[in-house]
Design a protein around this motif. Structure first.
Motif, PDB file in Angstrom:
ATOM      1  N   SER A 112      -2.357  -0.486   4.115  1.00  0.00           N
ATOM      2  CA  SER A 112      -3.347   0.528   4.478  1.00  0.00           C
ATOM      3  C   SER A 112      -2.650   1.679   5.210  1.00  0.00           C
ATOM      4  CB  SER A 112      -4.418  -0.082   5.386  1.00  0.00           C
ATOM      5  OG  SER A 112      -3.830  -0.633   6.549  1.00  0.00           O
ATOM      6  N   GLY A 113      -3.049   2.874   4.885  1.00  0.00           N
ATOM      7  CA  GLY A 113      -2.434   4.050   5.479  1.00  0.00           C
ATOM      8  C   GLY A 113      -1.273   4.604   4.682  1.00  0.00           C
ATOM      9  N   LYS A 114      -0.877   3.911   3.606  1.00  0.00           N
ATOM     10  CA  LYS A 114       0.207   4.390   2.759  1.00  0.00           C
ATOM     11  C   LYS A 114      -0.315   4.709   1.369  1.00  0.00           C
ATOM     12  CE  LYS A 114       4.102   2.118   5.035  1.00  0.00           C
ATOM     13  NZ  LYS A 114       5.299   1.266   4.823  1.00  0.00           N
ATOM     14  N   ARG A 115       0.333   5.652   0.728  1.00  0.00           N
ATOM     15  CA  ARG A 115      -0.070   6.046  -0.621  1.00  0.00           C
ATOM     16  C   ARG A 115       0.619   5.227  -1.703  1.00  0.00           C
ATOM     17  NH1 ARG A 115      -0.212  12.706  -0.423  1.00  0.00           N
ATOM     18  NH2 ARG A 115      -1.829  12.891   1.210  1.00  0.00           N
ATOM     19  N   SER A 116       1.768   4.670  -1.360  1.00  0.00           N
ATOM     20  CA  SER A 116       2.514   3.897  -2.354  1.00  0.00           C
ATOM     21  C   SER A 116       3.442   2.934  -1.636  1.00  0.00           C
ATOM     22  CB  SER A 116       3.312   4.815  -3.291  1.00  0.00           C
ATOM     23  OG  SER A 116       4.283   5.539  -2.553  1.00  0.00           O
ATOM     24  N   ALA A 117       3.999   2.026  -2.409  1.00  0.00           N
ATOM     25  CA  ALA A 117       4.960   1.055  -1.880  1.00  0.00           C
ATOM     26  C   ALA A 117       6.093   0.910  -2.877  1.00  0.00           C
ATOM     27  CB  ALA A 117       4.289  -0.291  -1.630  1.00  0.00           C
TER      28      ALA A 117
END
Length: 651
Positions: A247-252
């Motif tokens: 959560s809080g990230k656009r990608s991994a």
């Protein structure tokens, strides 16, 4: 003193900066640091690096810090970078070189300058840079306190330091180093991630893939290319769920590592290897700079493998290098889905290394199996002859008494018990012939006889309830009961026997010293066979035992207050005959646990094998009492006793 403390702080800042930029230190990495003493004017960083594996020099004068030489794998770069002006005439610097990544960086006063960026993992590279020459400074400008990986070379001021390397196979060396210690296996995964290369990276011992999983996607399905061109086999299929994106990230950024051979993951110790083994493929999954666990949607890995032997089973396992430095495969956090004999799916709620562990099937060993086998055979032989006598006696009694609705039910139960005990005696003999088709047929017949016995015991319970509570409606016709008692089990056996592979050879091992298992034709010890056994036998038996015990209580309550019953010495035997009639003795099978396990096994084996004998004995005693009652027909007590016996016989 204050100046020395400042230098240490600068060195720590440089190290943290290198780690922050994704640089790690291994035996192949080169890190040379020092204090550059320069003039008060403008300064610059000059470099000229080329491909090859010869020498590299680090030099300094009043205005220029220079790095030049031929040590790169694929990078060739030459330029000059102006440096920020700062107060003072000394500057701490570090030169960092990672030959595996072909990465060259210079850290000057806390500012990082990348001279050659990562170009993927190098096949061959220049490693083991060692000092070969250095020139003392003839003037006041140069490098003080030169060190390699923190080890001080000297404290004097030098104008130039020179180093020479050796050409090695970096990818092969990476695999070799990972094989020396189990905890170093994840260095392969980290190297693939640090390379900065998206897509596939090949190593001698593994395949690495770096991919980006975006938030809001439905996940990714990833397959690995086959490692062998000749006779390729399907490689694992990996499904990455969207929950890998925090959560809080656009990608991994996800890195997957595929090992086609489990050489790096074998347990130490010969005894452990004999008990369990890892199938060839191992898959590692990780997310950059994150530790993933407790996923709401699991990672799915489908392994394709050779069919394991009948006495082995597959289990999904994982190994976390952070928790277990030595290879320790654990089952926690993974669910095993055996789709086909050659395909197993692992569903895991965390990320680490995953594999299929092959273990010997945990076999339930029966204590005193030889003694139980002989006892059961003798008791079944007695029951066979008892059932034959009982069938003739019941047929004769029915002809004499006319329309007795209980006698045909008793006779049908005796026929079912006769078939069950006779087939049980023959199953071991036919299993030793090792005829596959014959054993399947024998297993189906034995299961049919058992279901028939249970069904007729259930009909006995229903008949007793009907008679005791004097329901005015007549019982169903006997042909309808025959259809239920013999037809329903036949339908179940034919249906499942023709659609599922559940019947066949079954081996029962003894916990004694004997090594020869007992063979019988029965329901096979497989997943489908176990489900079939519990669905038909155990569930039916549980219902039957509950109903039988309830009916015994009702019968006892009905007759326990009668004076004739209290005075009758064979009342217990009659009640025991009723318990066999209602299948209550089979309930002992549910008590096979704890300290009484052995006693219950023997008791259950004896009592259930002698059911036919007890039923015959009950019939004979009741027949003798009926005849004695007929002699004293005029007395009221005899009449009352005859009434009680008739009620017992009906029930």
């Amino acid at each position: 003193m204050k100046q020395e403390k400042s230098r240490e702080i600068l060195r720590l800042a440089v190290l943290l900066a290198l780690l922050r930029h994704g640089v790690s230190e291994t035996d192949r990495d080169f890190r040379m640091c020092g204090t550059w003493e320069h003039g008060w004017g403008s300064r610059n960083l000059w470099f000229d690096v080329k491909k090859g594996c010869e020498t590299v020099s680090v030099a300094a004068n009043a205005s220029t810090l220079s790095i030049s030489g031929s040590i790169m794998g694929s990078c060739e770069n030459s330029s000059s970078i102006p440096l920020d002006s700062a107060q003072g005439n000394t500057t701490h610097f570090c030169v960092f070189f990672d030959p595996l990544l072909d990465l060259l960086q210079v850290e000057v006063r806390g500012q990082n300058h990348t001279l050659c960026r990562p170009a993927g993992l190098q096949e061959s590279c220049c490693t083991g840079l060692s000092r070969i020459d250095n020139k003392s400074a003839s003037e006041k400008y140069g490098i003080w306190n030169g060190s390699i990986r923190g080890d001080l070379m000297n404290m004097d001021r030098h104008k130039i330091y020179m180093f020479r390397g050796e050409n090695n196979s970096c990818k092969a060396d990476l695999c070799s180093e990972a094989g020396e210690k189990p905890e170093q296996v994840d260095s392969i995964e980290k190297a693939v991630m640090r390379s900065g290369k998206m897509g596939k990276t090949d190593l001698p011992c593994a395949q690495g893939s770096v991919m980006e999983l975006k938030k809001g996607s439905h996940g990714l399905d990833v397959t690995f290319p086959p490692t062998k061109r000749e006779h390729p086999k399907p490689t694992p299929l990996v499904h990455l769920p969207p929950s890998l994106v925090s959560s809080g990230k656009r990608s991994a950024k996800v890195v997957l590592t595929y090992f086609s051979e489990p050489t790096l993951f074998q347990k130490r110790g010969g005894e452990e290897r004999r008990k369990e083994r890892v199938l060839k493929e191992v898959v590692g999954i990780s997310v950059e700079n994150e530790v993933i666990s407790g996923l709401p949607e699991p990672v799915r890995i489908t392994f394709h493998h050779d069919t394991v032997s009948k006495n082995e089973t597959t289990q999904c396992v994982s190994w976390d290098t952070r928790k277990d430095p030595e290879v320790e495969w654990r089952k926690e956090g993974c669910e095993t889905i055996r789709k086909f004999p050659s395909e197993t799916e692992c569903r895991c709620d965390h990320l680490t290394y995953f594999a299929i562990l092959v273990q010997l099937k945990p076999r339930v060993k029966v204590p005193h199996l030889v003694a139980l086998t002989y006892i059961s055979a003798v008791c079944c032989a007695v029951s066979v002859f008892s059932c034959i006598i009982l069938i003739f006696a019941l047929t004769r009694a029915q002809r004499r008494s006319g329309q007795d609705q209980s006698s045909p039910i008793h006779r049908s139960l005796a026929v079912a018990l006769l078939l069950l005990t006779l087939l049980f005696l023959l199953t071991g003999v036919l299993a030793s012939l090792e005829n596959h088709s014959l054993c399947i047929a024998m297993g189906a017949l034995l299961h049919y006889a058992l279901l028939c016995s249970f069904t007729w015991m259930a009909i006995e319970v229903f008949n007793a309830f009907w008679l005791i509570y004097r329901v005015l409606k007549p019982l169903p016709k006997h042909y309808a009961l025959n259809l239920m008692g013999f037809g329903l089990p036949a339908g179940l056996v034919i249906l499942f026997g023709s659609t599922c592979d559940v019947y066949g050879l079954r081996e029962i091992e003894s916990s004694d010293e004997t090594t020869i298992p007992h063979k019988m034709c029965w329901i096979k010890n497989t997943t489908s066979g176990s489900l079939f056994h519990y669905g038909t036998n155990i569930s039916f038996l549980a219902c039957l035992v509950c109903a039988g015990v309830a009916m015994l209580c009702l019968v006892l309550r009905k007759v326990q207050n009668r004076t004739e019953w209290k005075q009758n010495r064979v009342a217990f035997l009659s009640l025991w005959g009723l318990s066999c009639l209602f299948g209550s003795t089979w309930g002992l099978a549910f008590l096979d646990f704890g300290a009484l396990s052995v006693a219950v096994l023997f008791l259950c084996s004896i009592l259930n094998s002698l059911q036919g004998f007890f039923l015959m004995l009950r019939f004979c005693i009741l027949e003798m009492m009926r005849r004695k009652s007929a002699v004293a027909d005029g007395s009221s007590s005899a009449s009352t006793r005859q009434h009680m016996l008739q009620e017992q016989e009906k029930s």
